[in-house]
Scaffold this motif. Structure first.
Motif, PDB file in Angstrom:
ATOM      1  N   ARG A 125       0.821  -1.217   0.000  1.00 39.49           N
ATOM      2  CA  ARG A 125       0.000   0.000   0.000  1.00 39.49           C
ATOM      3  C   ARG A 125       0.845   1.254   0.000  1.00 39.49           C
ATOM      4  O   ARG A 125       0.566   2.209  -0.702  1.00 39.49           O
TER       5      ARG A 125
ATOM      6  N   GLY B 277       1.795   0.189  -4.459  1.00 38.03           N
ATOM      7  CA  GLY B 277       0.432   0.335  -4.960  1.00 38.03           C
ATOM      8  C   GLY B 277       0.179   1.670  -5.619  1.00 38.03           C
ATOM      9  O   GLY B 277      -0.419   1.757  -6.690  1.00 38.03           O
ATOM     10  N   SER B 278       0.671   2.736  -5.021  1.00 35.81           N
ATOM     11  CA  SER B 278       0.449   4.063  -5.584  1.00 35.81           C
ATOM     12  C   SER B 278       1.228   4.270  -6.881  1.00 35.81           C
ATOM     13  O   SER B 278       0.771   4.973  -7.779  1.00 35.81           O
TER      14      SER B 278
ATOM     15  N   GLY C 230      -0.629   2.119  -9.499  1.00 39.49           N
ATOM     16  CA  GLY C 230      -2.058   2.378  -9.559  1.00 39.49           C
ATOM     17  C   GLY C 230      -2.916   1.195  -9.133  1.00 39.49           C
ATOM     18  O   GLY C 230      -4.054   1.076  -9.561  1.00 39.49           O
ATOM     19  N   SER C 231      -2.362   0.318  -8.322  1.00 38.13           N
ATOM     20  CA  SER C 231      -3.137  -0.820  -7.855  1.00 38.13           C
ATOM     21  C   SER C 231      -4.064  -0.376  -6.744  1.00 38.13           C
ATOM     22  O   SER C 231      -3.690   0.418  -5.885  1.00 38.13           O
ATOM     23  N   CYS C 232      -5.246  -0.921  -6.779  1.00 40.29           N
ATOM     24  CA  CYS C 232      -6.216  -0.524  -5.763  1.00 40.29           C
ATOM     25  C   CYS C 232      -5.971  -1.289  -4.464  1.00 40.29           C
ATOM     26  O   CYS C 232      -5.343  -2.340  -4.441  1.00 40.29           O
ATOM     27  N   ASP C 233      -6.511  -0.728  -3.421  1.00 39.57           N
ATOM     28  CA  ASP C 233      -6.385  -1.284  -2.082  1.00 39.57           C
ATOM     29  C   ASP C 233      -6.890  -2.726  -2.040  1.00 39.57           C
ATOM     30  O   ASP C 233      -6.296  -3.575  -1.386  1.00 39.57           O
ATOM     31  N   GLU C 234      -7.946  -2.988  -2.743  1.00 34.22           N
ATOM     32  CA  GLU C 234      -8.543  -4.326  -2.746  1.00 34.22           C
ATOM     33  C   GLU C 234      -7.573  -5.385  -3.285  1.00 34.22           C
ATOM     34  O   GLU C 234      -7.467  -6.481  -2.741  1.00 34.22           O
ATOM     35  N   LYS C 235      -6.847  -5.054  -4.342  1.00 36.61           N
ATOM     36  CA  LYS C 235      -5.891  -6.010  -4.913  1.00 36.61           C
ATOM     37  C   LYS C 235      -4.743  -6.290  -3.942  1.00 36.61           C
ATOM     38  O   LYS C 235      -4.292  -7.418  -3.820  1.00 36.61           O
TER      39      LYS C 235
ATOM     40  N   ASN D 220      -9.418   3.399   6.161  1.00 37.90           N
ATOM     41  CA  ASN D 220      -9.384   3.355   4.714  1.00 37.90           C
ATOM     42  C   ASN D 220      -7.958   3.664   4.245  1.00 37.90           C
ATOM     43  O   ASN D 220      -7.502   4.794   4.346  1.00 37.90           O
TER      44      ASN D 220
ATOM     45  N   GLU E   6      -6.839   3.660   1.216  1.00 37.42           N
ATOM     46  CA  GLU E   6      -6.796   4.383  -0.052  1.00 37.42           C
ATOM     47  C   GLU E   6      -6.387   5.849   0.189  1.00 37.42           C
ATOM     48  O   GLU E   6      -5.831   6.486  -0.661  1.00 37.42           O
TER      49      GLU E   6
END
Length: 172
Positions: free
Chosen positions: A123, A127-128, A131-136, A168, A170
């Motif tokens: 995360r 991830g940033s 561009g991977s989302c938190d869910e992945k 959260n 994100e």
């Protein structure tokens, strides 16, 4: 000067502790994966062994498991040139299996063994960027934890921010 049995036992215990630390250093060195083309000189070797000894002696002297930390297993790179999926797969399974085997090997040298905490940093760092989302990232970490469960690993643990904080991610 006469050495009393108590002094002698302390010396023997100290020598035994030093020997365990030396053996652990040799074991870790044997499993070290050098960079391609890296030359590891005898002075590098001595420095490495003395550093391992310095870091492990406090645990050995207290007869506690050696605590190790690894920051990694951030996430699967989403590049189709590198991977087919963003799911954890055989590569992660085998890597975790290797790390678990490594900790089991430490137990053969030092009965109290070692505990390895892996902090998955997906995360915060990767991830940033991709561009991977938190869910992945959450799914990836859950898969890693599932792999350790399948292995029945008691020495290796995956940690993620949600293990310590709620909210959260994100927005982080």
């Amino acid at each position: 000067m006469k050495i009393t049995p108590t002094q002698n036992n302390i010396s023997f215990k100290s020598l035994a502790t030093e020997k365990v630390a030396q053996n652990l250093g040799e074991y870790i060195l044997k499993h070290r994966r050098p960079f391609k083309g890296e030359a590891f000189t005898s002075s590098d070797r001595q420095y490495f062994l003395s550093t391992v000894k310095e870091k492990t002696l406090p645990f050995i002297e207290k007869a506690e498991p050696i605590k190790m930390v690894l920051i990694g297993f951030s996430m699967k790179c989403p590049s189709p040139l590198k991977t087919v999926t963003q799911q954890a797969d055989r590569a992660e399974f085998e890597s975790l299996k290797h790390l678990d085997s490594f900790t089991q090997g430490v137990s053969k040298i030092y009965p109290e063994g070692a505990k390895l905490d892996i902090f998955a940093d997906g995360r915060m760092f990767v991830g940033s960027i991709f561009g991977s989302c938190d869910e992945k990232v959450t799914q990836y970490i859950a898969q890693l934890k599932n792999f350790l469960g399948q292995m029945q690993s008691t020495k290796v643990k995956i940690n993620a921010p949600e293990d310590f904080f709620s909210g959260n991610f994100e927005k982080v």
